[in-house]
Write a protein that holds these residues in place. Structure first.
Motif, short mmCIF file in Angstrom:
data_model
loop_
_atom_site.label_atom_id
_atom_site.label_comp_id
_atom_site.label_asym_id
_atom_site.label_seq_id
_atom_site.Cartn_x
_atom_site.Cartn_y
_atom_site.Cartn_z
N ASP A 50 4.51 -4.26 -11.08
CA ASP A 50 3.28 -3.61 -11.54
C ASP A 50 3.02 -2.35 -10.73
OD1 ASP A 50 2.46 -5.46 -13.55
OD2 ASP A 50 1.82 -6.83 -11.97
N GLY A 52 0.42 -0.12 -9.21
CA GLY A 52 -0.97 -0.37 -8.84
C GLY A 52 -1.62 0.80 -8.14
N LYS A 74 -9.84 -5.73 -18.64
CA LYS A 74 -9.46 -6.62 -17.54
C LYS A 74 -7.95 -6.54 -17.29
CE LYS A 74 -13.36 -8.36 -16.18
NZ LYS A 74 -13.61 -9.79 -16.05
N GLY A 75 -7.15 -6.53 -18.35
CA GLY A 75 -5.76 -6.17 -18.20
C GLY A 75 -4.77 -7.31 -18.13
N ASP A 76 -3.49 -6.91 -18.18
CA ASP A 76 -2.38 -7.86 -18.27
C ASP A 76 -2.22 -8.70 -17.01
OD1 ASP A 76 0.01 -8.83 -19.73
OD2 ASP A 76 1.08 -7.91 -18.07
N LEU A 77 -2.50 -8.13 -15.84
CA LEU A 77 -2.33 -8.90 -14.60
C LEU A 77 -3.21 -10.14 -14.61
CD1 LEU A 77 -1.31 -9.27 -11.69
CD2 LEU A 77 -3.21 -7.83 -10.94
N PHE A 337 -10.10 -6.32 -10.60
CA PHE A 337 -8.98 -5.61 -11.22
C PHE A 337 -9.39 -5.06 -12.59
CE2 PHE A 337 -6.67 -8.60 -8.41
CZ PHE A 337 -5.91 -7.70 -7.71
N ARG A 338 -8.87 -3.88 -12.89
CA ARG A 338 -9.03 -3.27 -14.20
C ARG A 338 -7.72 -2.61 -14.60
NH1 ARG A 338 -13.02 -5.89 -13.90
NH2 ARG A 338 -15.16 -5.32 -14.48
N GLU A 339 -7.56 -2.37 -15.91
CA GLU A 339 -6.37 -1.69 -16.43
C GLU A 339 -6.81 -0.60 -17.40
OE1 GLU A 339 -3.11 -2.87 -19.72
OE2 GLU A 339 -3.07 -4.14 -17.91
N SER A 355 -1.56 0.68 -15.92
CA SER A 355 -1.38 0.35 -14.51
C SER A 355 -2.48 -0.62 -14.06
CB SER A 355 -1.40 1.61 -13.65
OG SER A 355 -2.59 2.35 -13.87
N VAL A 356 -2.32 -1.15 -12.85
CA VAL A 356 -3.30 -2.08 -12.29
C VAL A 356 -4.19 -1.32 -11.32
CG1 VAL A 356 -3.64 -4.14 -10.87
CG2 VAL A 356 -1.73 -4.04 -12.49
N SER A 358 -7.15 -1.68 -8.61
CA SER A 358 -7.82 -2.64 -7.73
C SER A 358 -9.03 -1.97 -7.10
CB SER A 358 -6.84 -3.11 -6.65
OG SER A 358 -7.48 -4.00 -5.77
#
Length: 454
Positions: A50, A52, A74-77, A337-339, A355-356, A358
């Motif tokens: 990922d 980040g 919120k995203g894939d992570l 976390f957000r995307e 991307s991730v 933080s």
């Protein structure tokens, strides 16, 4: 080309394939702190494939959570990490699904409704205070976890959760391991037949069975009440107006399917009690090391004629400051976390789609630009603190701030106030605490207090 390269956030070079995964897994907090110190408020890194970006300036945190909220999900992570446990409940849902779920649950968290929960919070905390003995040593975290779980069960679900704590406790531990970067389990897909993954999946199945039983119990209660009442309002919310009843009613009316109902129950069951338990734990730990601050809290509480109620919390300034300071120093969640759903410029830097991102409270809450002597527990700093709004965000912010924030803030203060009205605590655990950076910021060892009757 030069302009584009200049807009890429700085960051350290990582190892081929694994990036910075090893550095992160060895010491999450140290990894974040080093990157922030070496590269600034927006830092690029790579973990487990990922890409980040750490964003650690209050104004930029506000941009991500509030100003440009529509550009982030919120995203894939989080989906990879938590969806096997929490499914498509409110924590992970997006768009119209999230808005519909939040609208359904919101009445349970209206100010008047939350205030009505205060009596239960104080009564259950009083039970704990009455059961303590002078001179005893308690490991406060499991004690507070059991207490906040009991409060949540009664107030939000209208149920007595006693006798079922072991399922919740085992699942919470499995979730902690699953989301702890220092554990191999955190990086393994759910289909890998490793013992730790199998244990995690068993725990989740047990939790689902528990929640399904609770839902079935509430449905049976509603059906029985409906059969004996012709009043439409009573029929609709038969069994009470707690969160569980609202969610069951919404599902029965076609507002959500049973899988989403279960996912939301699991979300509230685990996210709803552990963060409050940790906040109380850290506040007691800090006050147990600072008797002068604890004495000021005691003075506020001694001015009351009885254990604190929801109406009293505004008259307990030293308690409020102690809670805020403990949650600043030891935020129960260390990062959000957000995307980005498209390329977004954050400050002076380009953050690419997918991307991730933080947003670490751990860094922002401990930044000397916003707090003098940031590693010190100093509740009185809040008397005239005038830092940026998002230099303190324990419950996230923007449209997706924690729906239970008002509930948690009241619960933490009433539990802490009720306990400290009867007891003086002495911390036996050394400072600073050793912590795991999992879904919650959890102590690695027991947090022990010696109790002294007042």
């Amino acid at each position: 080309m030069a302009t584009n390269r200049a807009r890429v956030p700085p960051g350290p070079d990582g190892l081929p394939l694994v990036g910075h995964t090893l550095q992160l897994s060895r010491d999450v907090f140290g990894f974040y702190e080093r990157l922030h110190a070496d590269y600034g408020d927006v830092v690029r890194y790579e973990v487990n494939g990922d890409e980040g970006y750490i964003v650690a300036h209050p104004d930029l945190v506000e941009q991500v959570l509030v100003t440009d909220d529509a550009a982030f999900v919120k995203g894939d992570l989080l989906q990879r990490t938590l969806s096997s446990a929490l499914g498509e409940g409110m924590l992970l849902a997006e768009g119209d699904d999230w808005r519909g779920q939040r609208t359904t649950a919101q009445p349970a968290f209206y100010r008047e409704r939350v205030a009505a929960y205060g009596e239960t919070m104080t009564a259950f905390a009083g039970d704990v205070a009455e059961g303590w003995t002078d001179g005893a040593v308690v490991d406060v975290r499991p004690a507070m976890s059991e207490l906040t779980l009991r409060i949540l069960g009664r107030t939000l679900f209208g149920l007595d959760i006693r006798g079922r704590e072991s399922v919740v406790r085992d699942t919470a531990e499995a979730l902690r391991t699953r989301t702890d970067p220092s554990s191999l389990t955190a990086f393994l897909p759910d289909w890998v037949p490793a013992p730790s993954v199998r244990a995690y999946r068993r725990a989740i199945e047990d939790a689902r069975d528990l929640v399904d039983d609770l839902i079935a119990q509430r449905r049976a209660e509603r059906e029985e009440a409906t059969a004996t009442s012709a009043d439409e309002a009573v029929s609709r919310f038969a069994g009470g107006d707690d969160l569980l009843t609202m969610l069951v009613a919404a599902a029965d009316a076609g507002g959500m399917d049973d899988a989403t109902l279960r996912d939301n129950m699991l979300t509230f069951l685990f996210a709803g009690h552990e963060t409050s338990a940790l906040a109380v734990t850290y506040a007691l730990f800090c006050l147990g090391h600072h008797p002068e601050a604890q004495a000021r809290v005691h003075a506020d509480l001694d001015a009351l004629d009885a254990p604190p109620t929801a109406d009293d919390v505004d008259d307990l300034p030293h308690l409020d400051r102690a809670v805020r300071e403990a949650m600043r120093l030891y935020p129960p969640v260390y990062t959000h976390f957000r995307e980005p759903v498209r390329d977004v410029t954050v400050g002076d830097y380009l953050i690419p789609e997918g991307s991730v991102v933080s947003l670490p409270q751990w860094l922002v809450h401990r930044d000397e630009r916003w707090y003098d002597d940031p590693l010190a527990f100093a509740p009185e700093r809040w008397v005239d603190w005038d830092g940026p709004e998002y230099a303190y965000f324990p419950f996230s912010g923007g449209p997706r701030h924690c729906i239970g924030m008002r509930f948690a803030e009241l619960e933490i203060r009433l539990v802490l106030g009720t306990l400290l009205r009867e007891w003086r605590v002495e911390s036996l655990t050394d400072r600073p605490l050793d912590l795991d950076a999992a879904a919650n910021t959890t102590p690695t060892d027991p947090v022990e207090l010696r109790l002294h009757a007042r």
